[in-house]
Enzyme design. Structure first.
Site, PDB file in Angstrom:
ATOM      1  N   ASP A  28      36.896  43.781  33.310  1.00 19.14           N
ATOM      2  CA  ASP A  28      36.987  44.437  34.610  1.00 19.14           C
ATOM      3  C   ASP A  28      38.041  45.543  34.587  1.00 19.14           C
ATOM      4  O   ASP A  28      39.215  45.288  34.326  1.00 19.14           O
ATOM      5  CB  ASP A  28      37.343  43.397  35.681  1.00 19.14           C
ATOM      6  CG  ASP A  28      37.087  43.885  37.095  1.00 19.14           C
ATOM      7  OD1 ASP A  28      37.368  45.066  37.379  1.00 19.14           O
ATOM      8  OD2 ASP A  28      36.608  43.079  37.913  1.00 19.14           O
ATOM      9  N   HIS A  48      33.572  45.517  35.954  1.00 19.56           N
ATOM     10  CA  HIS A  48      33.548  45.430  37.414  1.00 19.56           C
ATOM     11  C   HIS A  48      32.175  45.843  37.957  1.00 19.56           C
ATOM     12  O   HIS A  48      31.537  46.753  37.448  1.00 19.56           O
ATOM     13  CB  HIS A  48      34.625  46.352  37.986  1.00 19.56           C
ATOM     14  CG  HIS A  48      34.901  46.150  39.438  1.00 19.56           C
ATOM     15  ND1 HIS A  48      35.677  45.118  39.907  1.00 19.56           N
ATOM     16  CD2 HIS A  48      34.503  46.859  40.529  1.00 19.56           C
ATOM     17  CE1 HIS A  48      35.756  45.198  41.234  1.00 19.56           C
ATOM     18  NE2 HIS A  48      35.044  46.243  41.631  1.00 19.56           N
TER      19      HIS A  48
END
Length: 232
Positions: A170, A201
């Site tokens: 992420d 993400h």
């Protein structure tokens, strides 16, 4: 499938929301908590999907205190700049009041059984976590929530099931933050963290740069299993 409605705020006034019901007309409730792009087509699509799975789903406009009716995408630099501007201005505490107001409203919607879960993405992933520490939601499923590592002190207030979907690569939640989340939550009896190895993400945002169909389907299946169990 759905319709735009109004929700009464706790401190006066009101805000918009997108409501979708299952074909049967009834089912448990789910509050769909937006990303930083507002109640856009992606969020409306998720709300419709949950309705198709048997839930009365409602996605509130949580940016209404800044600018009502935001519906932007992740496709241009200008929209990203606008989204981050809204994120910086967003009042989390007021947002949580609005989520509780949405939960209350949803429980009163014709066809809702009274049980209500929350599901959120990005900013909404954080707010899903907080919905299990600050509201009376019955279950929560948070996708790649940002800044959860800074609010682990609230975990003691969680008394109902919460699952968190963590993207190991992420770009907005680094490895240190992920480690803190695991350290603070892995032993919690009501919380389960799922790691999605190699995913970035927004891996569940259909049409997004980092969309991963396999990971998204797995996360979504886990969400449905949670809600079917906890909201029955």
């Amino acid at each position: 499938m759905g319709e735009d409605i109004r929700i009464k705020a706790k401190d006066g006034g009101g805000f918009g929301g997108y409501l979708a019901k299952p074909a049967s007309g009834s089912g448990p409730g789910v509050v769909v908590i937006q990303e930083i792009f507002g109640v856009n087509q992606v969020m409306r699509g998720i709300t419709d999907w949950l309705a198709s799975e048997g839930f009365v789903a409602l996605c509130p406009d949580l940016f209404w205190r800044i600018e009502p009716g935001i519906q932007i995408t992740d496709k241009t630099e200008q929209e990203w700049a606008k989204a981050f501007e809204l994120f910086q201005k967003f009042d989390v505490d007021k947002g949580m009041e609005d989520i509780q107001a949405t939960i209350d409203h949803l429980r009163g919607v014709d066809g809702c059984t009274g049980k209500v879960g929350t599901v959120g993405f990005c900013l909404g992933g954080l707010l899903t976590y907080l919905s299990m520490t600050r509201t009376d939601a019955d279950a929560g499923s948070g996708y790649y929530g940002v800044n959860i590592d800074k609010m682990l002190g609230e975990a003691k207030n969680i008394s109902r099931p919460l699952i968190l979907h963590v993207a190991t690569e992420d770009g907005f939640v680094d490895k240190e933050a992920q480690a803190k989340m695991h350290e603070g939550l892995d032993s919690h009896e009501h919380v389960t963290l799922y790691d999605y190895e190699g995913n970035d993400h927004a891996f569940a945002r259909v049409g997004g740069e980092h969309y991963d169909e396999k990971a998204a389907q797995l996360a979504n299946q886990r969400t449905l299993e949670l809600f079917r169990s906890a909201l029955a």
